[in-house]
Design a protein around this motif. Sequence first.
Motif, PDB file in Angstrom:
ATOM      1  N   THR A 104       0.856  -1.182   0.000  1.00 47.16           N
ATOM      2  CA  THR A 104       0.000   0.000   0.000  1.00 47.16           C
ATOM      3  C   THR A 104       0.898   1.239   0.000  1.00 47.16           C
ATOM      4  O   THR A 104       2.100   1.149   0.292  1.00 47.16           O
ATOM      5  N   PRO A 105       0.349   2.430  -0.300  1.00 50.46           N
ATOM      6  CA  PRO A 105       1.177   3.648  -0.245  1.00 50.46           C
ATOM      7  C   PRO A 105       1.846   3.845   1.110  1.00 50.46           C
ATOM      8  O   PRO A 105       3.000   4.285   1.180  1.00 50.46           O
ATOM      9  N   GLU A 106       1.152   3.521   2.199  1.00 48.76           N
ATOM     10  CA  GLU A 106       1.733   3.679   3.532  1.00 48.76           C
ATOM     11  C   GLU A 106       2.890   2.704   3.732  1.00 48.76           C
ATOM     12  O   GLU A 106       3.925   3.060   4.309  1.00 48.76           O
ATOM     13  N   HIS A 107       2.712   1.470   3.265  1.00 53.95           N
ATOM     14  CA  HIS A 107       3.791   0.488   3.371  1.00 53.95           C
ATOM     15  C   HIS A 107       5.004   0.933   2.561  1.00 53.95           C
ATOM     16  O   HIS A 107       6.152   0.716   2.988  1.00 53.95           O
ATOM     17  N   ARG A 108       4.784   1.544   1.415  1.00 55.54           N
ATOM     18  CA  ARG A 108       5.906   1.990   0.576  1.00 55.54           C
ATOM     19  C   ARG A 108       6.711   3.077   1.282  1.00 55.54           C
ATOM     20  O   ARG A 108       7.949   3.090   1.206  1.00 55.54           O
ATOM     21  N   ILE A 109       6.021   3.987   1.962  1.00 53.01           N
ATOM     22  CA  ILE A 109       6.727   5.028   2.717  1.00 53.01           C
ATOM     23  C   ILE A 109       7.563   4.394   3.819  1.00 53.01           C
ATOM     24  O   ILE A 109       8.719   4.768   4.042  1.00 53.01           O
ATOM     25  N   ALA A 110       6.989   3.409   4.519  1.00 53.62           N
ATOM     26  CA  ALA A 110       7.741   2.708   5.569  1.00 53.62           C
ATOM     27  C   ALA A 110       8.942   1.979   4.976  1.00 53.62           C
ATOM     28  O   ALA A 110      10.032   1.962   5.575  1.00 53.62           O
ATOM     29  N   LEU A 111       8.763   1.373   3.811  1.00 51.36           N
ATOM     30  CA  LEU A 111       9.866   0.668   3.149  1.00 51.36           C
ATOM     31  C   LEU A 111      11.005   1.630   2.824  1.00 51.36           C
ATOM     32  O   LEU A 111      12.176   1.351   3.109  1.00 51.36           O
ATOM     33  N   GLY A 124       6.487   6.466   8.030  1.00 51.65           N
ATOM     34  CA  GLY A 124       5.170   6.033   7.576  1.00 51.65           C
ATOM     35  C   GLY A 124       4.161   5.744   8.650  1.00 51.65           C
ATOM     36  O   GLY A 124       2.987   5.581   8.342  1.00 51.65           O
ATOM     37  N   SER A 125       4.566   5.598   9.914  1.00 52.99           N
ATOM     38  CA  SER A 125       3.766   5.286  11.096  1.00 52.99           C
ATOM     39  C   SER A 125       4.129   3.888  11.586  1.00 52.99           C
ATOM     40  O   SER A 125       4.626   3.041  10.816  1.00 52.99           O
ATOM     41  N   THR A 126       3.863   3.663  12.865  1.00 53.16           N
ATOM     42  CA  THR A 126       4.129   2.351  13.440  1.00 53.16           C
ATOM     43  C   THR A 126       3.298   1.279  12.746  1.00 53.16           C
ATOM     44  O   THR A 126       3.791   0.196  12.419  1.00 53.16           O
ATOM     45  N   ASN A 127       2.014   1.588  12.508  1.00 53.66           N
ATOM     46  CA  ASN A 127       1.146   0.605  11.849  1.00 53.66           C
ATOM     47  C   ASN A 127       1.666   0.245  10.460  1.00 53.66           C
ATOM     48  O   ASN A 127       1.620  -0.918  10.048  1.00 53.66           O
ATOM     49  N   ALA A 128       2.164   1.239   9.724  1.00 53.36           N
ATOM     50  CA  ALA A 128       2.679   0.973   8.378  1.00 53.36           C
ATOM     51  C   ALA A 128       3.939   0.118   8.440  1.00 53.36           C
ATOM     52  O   ALA A 128       4.129  -0.797   7.627  1.00 53.36           O
ATOM     53  N   ALA A 129       4.828   0.397   9.404  1.00 54.84           N
ATOM     54  CA  ALA A 129       6.058  -0.376   9.527  1.00 54.84           C
ATOM     55  C   ALA A 129       5.760  -1.823   9.907  1.00 54.84           C
ATOM     56  O   ALA A 129       6.368  -2.759   9.373  1.00 54.84           O
ATOM     57  N   VAL A 130       4.801  -2.019  10.824  1.00 54.86           N
ATOM     58  CA  VAL A 130       4.413  -3.380  11.214  1.00 54.86           C
ATOM     59  C   VAL A 130       3.734  -4.088  10.045  1.00 54.86           C
ATOM     60  O   VAL A 130       3.991  -5.265   9.774  1.00 54.86           O
ATOM     61  N   VAL A 175       0.250   9.688  -5.144  1.00 54.30           N
ATOM     62  CA  VAL A 175       0.426   8.285  -5.542  1.00 54.30           C
ATOM     63  C   VAL A 175       0.254   8.145  -7.048  1.00 54.30           C
ATOM     64  O   VAL A 175       1.016   7.430  -7.719  1.00 54.30           O
ATOM     65  N   GLY A 176      -0.730   8.853  -7.604  1.00 49.92           N
ATOM     66  CA  GLY A 176      -0.973   8.789  -9.048  1.00 49.92           C
ATOM     67  C   GLY A 176       0.179   9.365  -9.852  1.00 49.92           C
ATOM     68  O   GLY A 176       0.555   8.808 -10.896  1.00 49.92           O
ATOM     69  N   ARG A 177       0.739  10.472  -9.371  1.00 50.57           N
ATOM     70  CA  ARG A 177       1.865  11.080 -10.100  1.00 50.57           C
ATOM     71  C   ARG A 177       3.091  10.164 -10.086  1.00 50.57           C
ATOM     72  O   ARG A 177       3.786  10.020 -11.103  1.00 50.57           O
ATOM     73  N   ILE A 178       3.359   9.546  -8.939  1.00 45.40           N
ATOM     74  CA  ILE A 178       4.501   8.623  -8.862  1.00 45.40           C
ATOM     75  C   ILE A 178       4.265   7.413  -9.758  1.00 45.40           C
ATOM     76  O   ILE A 178       5.179   6.943 -10.450  1.00 45.40           O
TER      77      ILE A 178
END
Length: 443
Positions: A216-223, A311-317, A417-420
């Motif tokens: 997800t976009p949030e997971h990508r930021i955490a990555l 990305g947030s704790t939830n995104a990192a987990v 997200v769309g632009r990327i």
Amino acid sequence: MRTIGEGLLESSQCPQCGTEIQADSRFTTWCPACDWNVDPGGPEEKTGRLEALRRTLAQRHGEKLLDTMSTETGTETGAAGASRGQRAHRDVYGALAYAVALLIHGVTAALFLTGIWCVVSGWGGFLMLPGLFLLLLGFALRPRLGRLPKEEDNGVVLRRPEAPELFALIDEIAEASGTRGVNAVAVNASINASVRTYGLRGRLLTLGLPLWESLTPEHRIALLGHELGHYSNGDTRRGLVLGSAFHSLGLWLHYVSPIANPATAIQMITNLAYVVPRLLLQGVLMLLDTLTLRATQRSEYLADSAAARAGSTNAAVGLMDRLLVTDSIDITLRREVNNRRLRRSGQTRGTEGEGLWEELAAHIDSVPESEYERQRRVGALRGHSVDSTHPPTHLRRRRLLEGAAVAGLVAADEERVGRIAGELAGARRTVAREVVRDGVDGA
């Protein structure tokens, strides 16, 4: 029985405790109440003795580090928080590791200088031959500055003018991690992401599309936060001195690896002669591994903190959970590639990769929570880690969940997200065509 995603939700009764089980037909049926059939494959296959020892040390150090780092403010927000307590301790083990690495490079330099002496002093005579051999060997083992990958070997390499929105996101995440961004992004077909240096100051981020498209976009930021966090926390194993020492040792071991199925007496004698130097080199490699493992694992924990900050704790987990199902990503990708290769005769040339990433993302989005929970339990049972340099995944996950939850400093709305996605469109098409044409790892 009802449809869920691509499979069927089936009801059954646990043969061990009698609890009713609701299971997706695409995945392993198991019992959350008593763990019946939670790990039907059993423990992972044994690897070589060296890798097995590495993984044992990784688990042992990971558990100790989890205890010692529990009070660290690893998830503080802001660049100031990112810089405090983020440098891996250069303690006595680190100093010894550098000493061993310099000794390895000293041996390389000695080989090269001895080769020069043999060539010069024995010009035209017998010493010329061993001199040239030593020169070539020293040259092969020399410390090297990394280089940008060639596009034909590594997907597509993007620079800032080609993907300004992606690089802007990377820069924002890098600032949150207390470091600077990267100079190039390589997009390829690996189920992985990594960072490394090239030249004197160049930084390369590698994004494997099968992994990127499964997040997800949030997971990508955490990555991205995790990978860039390796730069801000002083991961010395990725530096020139230690990194090139590991590379040199790997080459030495390759040169003295035994000849498979020796058929002649000379080959048998050669294998016998290789035993002692191979054991010696493995011992040096294990020593360097042991000396650097604590700092490397600490770096991974701190990189997880950087992922949570960004990305947030939830995104990192959630990112760690997605990494537990990389086997499902690989299987789905192979299936889709094989389907497209079978249909290729009726397709327009260049369109055989269309829809590949969408199919992969749809499958991963449909993975039920029960499968993630099973993988988490299996990971804890097996001591799963990404590789032998990472702490066990369940310990990394526990550290984030037991710490103070953070909301994340970087956001990605639908427009961004769309632009990327638009900037990556060309790379997505290119890599998809390459995967369909060449298969996955030769499949």
